[in-house]
Each structure stands twice: as structure tokens, then as C-alpha cells.
Design an enzyme around this catalytic site. Structure first.
Site, PDB file in Angstrom:
ATOM      1  N   GLU A 112       0.826  -1.218   0.000  1.00 48.74           N
ATOM      2  CA  GLU A 112       0.000   0.000   0.000  1.00 48.74           C
ATOM      3  C   GLU A 112       0.861   1.269   0.000  1.00 48.74           C
ATOM      4  O   GLU A 112       0.362   2.348   0.329  1.00 48.74           O
ATOM      5  CB  GLU A 112      -0.960   0.012   1.205  1.00 48.74           C
ATOM      6  CG  GLU A 112      -1.896  -1.167   1.309  1.00 48.74           C
ATOM      7  CD  GLU A 112      -2.935  -1.264   0.177  1.00 48.74           C
ATOM      8  OE1 GLU A 112      -2.946  -0.390  -0.706  1.00 48.74           O
ATOM      9  OE2 GLU A 112      -3.724  -2.235   0.206  1.00 48.74           O
ATOM     10  N   HIS A 136      -2.623   2.050   8.251  1.00 49.88           N
ATOM     11  CA  HIS A 136      -3.705   1.243   7.690  1.00 49.88           C
ATOM     12  C   HIS A 136      -3.884  -0.003   8.553  1.00 49.88           C
ATOM     13  O   HIS A 136      -2.906  -0.695   8.843  1.00 49.88           O
ATOM     14  CB  HIS A 136      -3.365   0.841   6.253  1.00 49.88           C
ATOM     15  CG  HIS A 136      -4.301  -0.157   5.660  1.00 49.88           C
ATOM     16  ND1 HIS A 136      -5.663   0.050   5.590  1.00 49.88           N
ATOM     17  CD2 HIS A 136      -4.081  -1.383   5.110  1.00 49.88           C
ATOM     18  CE1 HIS A 136      -6.234  -1.001   5.026  1.00 49.88           C
ATOM     19  NE2 HIS A 136      -5.296  -1.886   4.728  1.00 49.88           N
ATOM     20  N   HIS A 138      -6.914  -3.281   9.967  1.00 47.73           N
ATOM     21  CA  HIS A 138      -8.109  -4.067   9.654  1.00 47.73           C
ATOM     22  C   HIS A 138      -8.937  -4.332  10.920  1.00 47.73           C
ATOM     23  O   HIS A 138      -9.138  -5.491  11.296  1.00 47.73           O
ATOM     24  CB  HIS A 138      -7.709  -5.425   9.046  1.00 47.73           C
ATOM     25  CG  HIS A 138      -7.039  -5.373   7.717  1.00 47.73           C
ATOM     26  ND1 HIS A 138      -6.504  -6.488   7.092  1.00 47.73           N
ATOM     27  CD2 HIS A 138      -6.826  -4.349   6.855  1.00 47.73           C
ATOM     28  CE1 HIS A 138      -5.984  -6.154   5.926  1.00 47.73           C
ATOM     29  NE2 HIS A 138      -6.155  -4.860   5.753  1.00 47.73           N
ATOM     30  N   GLU A 166     -17.034  11.101  23.070  1.00 55.63           N
ATOM     31  CA  GLU A 166     -15.750  11.701  22.696  1.00 55.63           C
ATOM     32  C   GLU A 166     -15.573  11.900  21.196  1.00 55.63           C
ATOM     33  O   GLU A 166     -14.734  12.689  20.764  1.00 55.63           O
ATOM     34  CB  GLU A 166     -14.603  10.782  23.163  1.00 55.63           C
ATOM     35  CG  GLU A 166     -14.393  10.748  24.639  1.00 55.63           C
ATOM     36  CD  GLU A 166     -13.480  11.874  25.091  1.00 55.63           C
ATOM     37  OE1 GLU A 166     -12.283  11.810  24.799  1.00 55.63           O
ATOM     38  OE2 GLU A 166     -13.975  12.821  25.727  1.00 55.63           O
ATOM     39  N   HIS A 207     -13.012  -3.768   4.132  1.00 57.19           N
ATOM     40  CA  HIS A 207     -11.563  -4.002   4.166  1.00 57.19           C
ATOM     41  C   HIS A 207     -10.933  -3.491   5.474  1.00 57.19           C
ATOM     42  O   HIS A 207     -10.333  -4.280   6.207  1.00 57.19           O
ATOM     43  CB  HIS A 207     -10.926  -3.337   2.932  1.00 57.19           C
ATOM     44  CG  HIS A 207      -9.439  -3.515   2.824  1.00 57.19           C
ATOM     45  ND1 HIS A 207      -8.767  -3.621   1.629  1.00 57.19           N
ATOM     46  CD2 HIS A 207      -8.465  -3.582   3.776  1.00 57.19           C
ATOM     47  CE1 HIS A 207      -7.471  -3.771   1.835  1.00 57.19           C
ATOM     48  NE2 HIS A 207      -7.260  -3.750   3.138  1.00 57.19           N
TER      49      HIS A 207
HETATM   50  O1  2HA Z   1      -0.682  -5.324   3.877  1.00 54.75           O
HETATM   51  O2  2HA Z   1      -3.488  -4.659   4.439  1.00 54.75           O
HETATM   52  O3  2HA Z   1      -4.384  -3.713   2.140  1.00 54.75           O
HETATM   53  C1  2HA Z   1      -1.816  -5.983   3.510  1.00 54.75           C
HETATM   54  C2  2HA Z   1      -2.948  -5.056   3.441  1.00 54.75           C
HETATM   55  C3  2HA Z   1      -3.368  -4.641   2.108  1.00 54.75           C
HETATM   56 ZN    ZN Z   2      -5.455  -3.867   4.101  1.00 53.61          ZN
END
Ligand code: 2HA
Ligand code: ZN
Length: 267
Positions: A112, A136, A138, A166, A207
Site C-alpha cells: 500500500e 492502515h 483491519h 468523545e 476491508h
Molecule cells: O498489507 O493490508 O491492504 C496488507 C494489506 C493490504
Molecule cells: Zn489492508
């Protein structure tokens, strides 16, 4: 070890402990201060690996970043930082980068990287250069929530603001959301970087989420707050919501804490 690397590694592992980084999921980049890069220069290898970028980032020319490695697990970062993370420097023309330290065994930066770099360009610009962290992750609840709404920032932001007091103080601009797209490419990078100009975090439907901030604490705290609000919302929705925080209460809250809540999202 250099403090900036210690702080970076701690954030990677904290995200793993939260359950936000199954397998190689998620990635983190940090734009180093000049003195931090200087502090790390004793680590830099004389034989650098050079790569071309799929996007041009002349605004980041000469900048040093710490990045996670493609296919690497956040879980393993503290065990072997040199294999799982690395330091890169963007070329003077913004068209490529060199790996100066880490990412051993031929590992490349996160898949990414285009999204991270374009997000850095956007947030650097709207923060007057203060934003340094793009993250980033998940997290399960915010991802689950993205299945229950249309991909619309107003809908999402109102749900989150209403789900924990908050929230309107932590992200008064709201949170953006991008409909499902193929990850890892330049198109999702472009679209995310447009949204992240307006919002400090952007959900990738089905995602995960991208968040930004000036420090590791601020960025981790932002994602933590959003994820907690999503968890509360899903629990409350499952139990049956009969009332919520009103728009007037959101305005009173914003006034009391001196933040400019995004009026476009209020009724
Ligand atoms: O690194 O999260 O979006 C793997 C991911 C791709
Ligand atoms: Zn990801």
C-alpha cells in the site's frame, strides 16, 4: 535502539494486540524529522536498493520514511525489526526511492506504499507539514459497520459521533468512506488521498481503515476511538437502539471543547 524506531515498533505491536493485523494485514508509514533521520544514519547500508514508484510524489522529495514490509506481519516486528520494517528515502525527483536500512532478505515496502505516500502528500498539505503518520489497519468492528450502510461519509460520521461522546471532539470533521476497490494500486491510492484531505481517517468498505496524525499516539488513538465507537454501535444496534445523542447535543459538545464540528453532517 533509536527512540523513533522504538516508538514505531510499539505502535505496530499495539495494533497487533488489538487484533487489527491478522497475518500480513495493515501497514504503517512515518515521515521522519531531519534529526530522527540523522540519528538513524549510522544504520544505513552503503549498497542501497532502488525502485521506481508507480506514482510521482515530488512534494515528498528527499523525505525519509519508516515503512512496514510487504507480506510482513505486524506480530513479528518487535522480534526482528530489520526484517519486517525499513527506512526508505524518496528520490529528489519524487519518482522513486531507495531502501537505506532494514527490509532484509529482498523484502519491499508495503504493497500500500502508493496510498501511504499520496495520503502523506494530502495530509502534509492540509496540516501545514505537521502530519507525519499514515496507518492502515483491519479492525473488525469498523469493517463490519461498512456492511450496514451506504458508502457515505455523512451517514458514517453521524453513526460514529452518536456512538461515543468523545467522537465529535476527536474527529469533528467526520470520517470518510471509500466504496470497495482493489487494494494495493494507484487508483485506490488516488481516491483515498482525495478523501483524506477532508477527513483524518477514511474507511475502505469491507476491508479496513486508513488514519493519519501528527504523532503515533494521535494516530493510534484516532483509530482506537473510531473502532470503539463502531463496536458500541454494533452492540447497541444488536440490542435495539431506542435513543441517541442529538444534533443539538453534538453542537453543545463541539462548543464546549472548542472544535469546529462539520455542520454539513448535522441536521
Ligand atoms: O498489507 O493490508 O491492504 C496488507 C494489506 C493490504
Ligand atoms: Zn489492508
Amino acid at each position: 535502539m533509536q527512540k523513533v524506531l522504538e516508538d514505531y515498533i510499539r505502535m505496530c505491536y499495539d495494533g497487533f494486540l488489538q487484533g487489527w493485523h491478522e497475518r500480513n494485514g495493515g501497514n504503517l508509514t512515518y515521515r521522519m524529522k531531519a534529526e530522527e533521520a540523522e540519528d538513524c544514519c549510522g544504520l544505513f547500508s552503503p549498497d542501497v536498493r532502488h525502485f521506481t514508484l508507480p506514482v510521482e510524489v515530488s512534494q515528498l522529495a528527499g523525505e525519509y520514511f519508516i515503512t512496514t514490509g510487504s507480506g510482513r506481519y505486524m506480530r513479528n516486528v518487535p522480534l526482528a525489526p530489520e526484517k519486517n520494517i525499513g527506512i526508505i528515502k524518496i528520490d529528489d525527483d519524487g519518482k522513486g526511492y531507495s531502501i537505506l536500512w532494514g527490509l532484509e532478505d529482498g523484502v519491499k515496502p508495503t504493497s500500500e506504499l502508493p496510498s501511504h505516500l499520496l495520503n502523506h502528500v494530502s495530509r502534509m498539505s492540509v496540516s501545514g507539514g505537521r502530519c507525519r503518520v499514515i496507518y492502515h489497519a483491519h479492525p473488525a468492528n469498523i469493517t463490519a459497520l461498512s456492511y450496514t450502510i451506504e458508502p457515505d461519509a455523512k451517514t458514517l460520521s453521524r453513526i460514529l459521533w452518536q456512538s461515543e461522546t468523545e467522537c465529535a471532539v476527536v474527529f469533528p470533521q467526520g470520517v470518510g468512506i471509500l466504496d470497495w476497490m482493489i487494494p494495493g494500486g494507484t487508483e485506490i491510492a488516488q481516491k483515498t488521498s482525495e478523501l483524506i484531505r477532508k477527513y483524518p481517517a477514511v474507511v475502505w468498505a469491507f476491508h479496513g481503515i486508513f488514519g493519519s496524525g501528527e504523532t503515533f499516539d494521535e494516530t493510534f488513538g484516532l483509530i482506537h476511538t473510531i473502532e470503539k465507537a463502531a463496536e458500541i454501535y454494533l452492540k447497541a444496534k444488536g440490542a435495539g437502539i431506542i435513543r441517541t445523542i442529538s444534533d443539538d447535543q453534538l453542537r453543545i459538545l463541539a462548543d464546549a471543547f472548542g472544535v469546529a464540528i462539520n455542520e454539513d453532517f448535522l441536521k
